[in-house]
Scaffold this motif. Structure first.
Motif, PDB file in Angstrom:
ATOM      1  N   THR A  54     -12.031  25.183  -5.163  1.00 34.86           N
ATOM      2  CA  THR A  54     -11.574  26.538  -4.858  1.00 34.86           C
ATOM      3  C   THR A  54     -12.084  26.925  -3.471  1.00 34.86           C
ATOM      4  N   TRP A  55     -11.238  27.660  -2.761  1.00 38.27           N
ATOM      5  CA  TRP A  55     -11.640  28.141  -1.428  1.00 38.27           C
ATOM      6  C   TRP A  55     -11.393  29.647  -1.413  1.00 38.27           C
ATOM      7  N   SER A  56     -12.485  30.401  -1.264  1.00 36.00           N
ATOM      8  CA  SER A  56     -12.416  31.854  -1.429  1.00 36.00           C
ATOM      9  C   SER A  56     -13.017  32.569  -0.226  1.00 36.00           C
ATOM     10  N   ILE A  71      -8.504  32.168  -2.276  1.00 37.05           N
ATOM     11  CA  ILE A  71      -7.325  31.917  -1.435  1.00 37.05           C
ATOM     12  C   ILE A  71      -6.609  30.640  -1.882  1.00 37.05           C
ATOM     13  N   LEU A  72      -7.396  29.601  -2.176  1.00 37.17           N
ATOM     14  CA  LEU A  72      -6.816  28.299  -2.517  1.00 37.17           C
ATOM     15  C   LEU A  72      -7.475  27.746  -3.773  1.00 37.17           C
ATOM     16  N   SER A  81      -2.706  27.056  -6.699  1.00 33.70           N
ATOM     17  CA  SER A  81      -2.321  28.370  -6.181  1.00 33.70           C
ATOM     18  C   SER A  81      -2.750  28.506  -4.722  1.00 33.70           C
ATOM     19  N   ASN A  82      -1.948  29.292  -3.989  1.00 31.52           N
ATOM     20  CA  ASN A  82      -2.265  29.585  -2.590  1.00 31.52           C
ATOM     21  C   ASN A  82      -1.871  31.035  -2.344  1.00 31.52           C
ATOM     22  N   LEU A  83      -2.877  31.888  -2.141  1.00 31.18           N
ATOM     23  CA  LEU A  83      -2.631  33.318  -2.039  1.00 31.18           C
ATOM     24  C   LEU A  83      -1.789  33.691  -0.809  1.00 31.18           C
ATOM     25  N   THR A  96      -6.810  19.538   5.248  1.00 30.21           N
ATOM     26  CA  THR A  96      -6.706  20.599   6.245  1.00 30.21           C
ATOM     27  C   THR A  96      -5.923  21.790   5.695  1.00 30.21           C
ATOM     28  N   PHE A  97      -6.381  22.977   6.068  1.00 35.93           N
ATOM     29  CA  PHE A  97      -5.716  24.215   5.659  1.00 35.93           C
ATOM     30  C   PHE A  97      -5.255  24.922   6.931  1.00 35.93           C
TER      31      PHE A  97
END
Length: 234
Positions: A54-56, A71-72, A81-83, A96-97
């Motif tokens: 998770t990436w928040s 966010i991810l 999910s991708n906000l 990479t994002f």
């Protein structure tokens, strides 16, 4: 000149959509992005090796009780999910994002959490993303663009000057050659006339030198007797 202006506009267009890159694989990384631009964040090496992640984004004011916003969220090669999917894309194969059209709300402290197959947290990292009102490289870029524009104008001026020189130079050389030919033509008859005059002078001198002297006759005066005179010319 139209080509110069077109190139300048093209370069300005490229600078407007500046893309920056930041390696977020180190904990506490400081990343920057231009408002309205694009940022590429390296979150991990390969998401396929991570069971879940998770990436928040954490709240700006740490004293508030607001929870972090995820966010991810993904599992290995699958993005759950991708906000902000409408302006971003995550590539699991290289971790990479990419976020396009950055705005002020994108700035903040982000936290990456990874979990193993047992659901235990395996790693935690943070990065700080700062959104700038303008591109931090814009002054340097503006200087480079100005220098390039000046260089192009100078090159155009040199080319125009070089194009004019070949047209005038042959005329000057042609005039010089024609004048030189006229001078040589005038001198030749002069020399011949001088030589001819010298030759004629020699002939006249020879005639005077070797010509016979005229005989002189003396007329008797009054009653003087006339005696025969015999003179042998030498």
């Amino acid at each position: 000149m139209e080509a110069v202006v077109g190139l300048l506009l093209m370069l300005l267009g490229v600078s407007h959509g500046v893309e920056t890159y930041c390696d977020g694989r180190q904990d506490g990384a400081q990343c920057y992005g231009a408002l309205g631009g694009t940022v590429v964040l390296q979150l991990m090496d390969n998401a396929s090796e991570i069971f879940r992640y998770t990436w928040s984004i954490k709240p700006t004011n740490k004293t508030t009780k607001t929870n972090t916003t995820t966010i991810l969220h993904g599992r290995k090669n699958v993005t759950v999910s991708n906000l902000i999917a409408n302006r971003s894309i995550f590539t699991p194969s290289n971790g990479t994002f990419r976020i396009n059209n950055l705005n002020w709300t994108d700035g903040g402290e982000y936290e990456l959490l990874t979990f193993d197959s047992d659901g235990k947290e395996s790693e935690q990292r943070t990065l700080q993303l700062t959104i700038q009102a303008g591109n931090r490289y814009l002054p340097t870029l503006a200087g480079v663009l100005s220098a390039m524009l000046i260089l192009l104008v100078v090159c155009v001026a040199v080319v125009c000057a070089q194009k004019k020189k070949p047209n005038s130079k042959p005329k000057e050389e042609e005039n010089l050659e024609l004048t030189y030919a006229d001078v040589r033509t005038v001198r030749q008859p002069g020399r011949q006339m001088q030589q001819r005059a010298e030759k004629e002078g020699e002939v006249e001198y020879g005639q005077l030198k070797f010509s016979e002297r005229p005989q002189q006759t003396v007329e008797p005066a009054g009653d003087e007797c006339v005696y025969p005179k015999v003179r042998k010319d030498t």
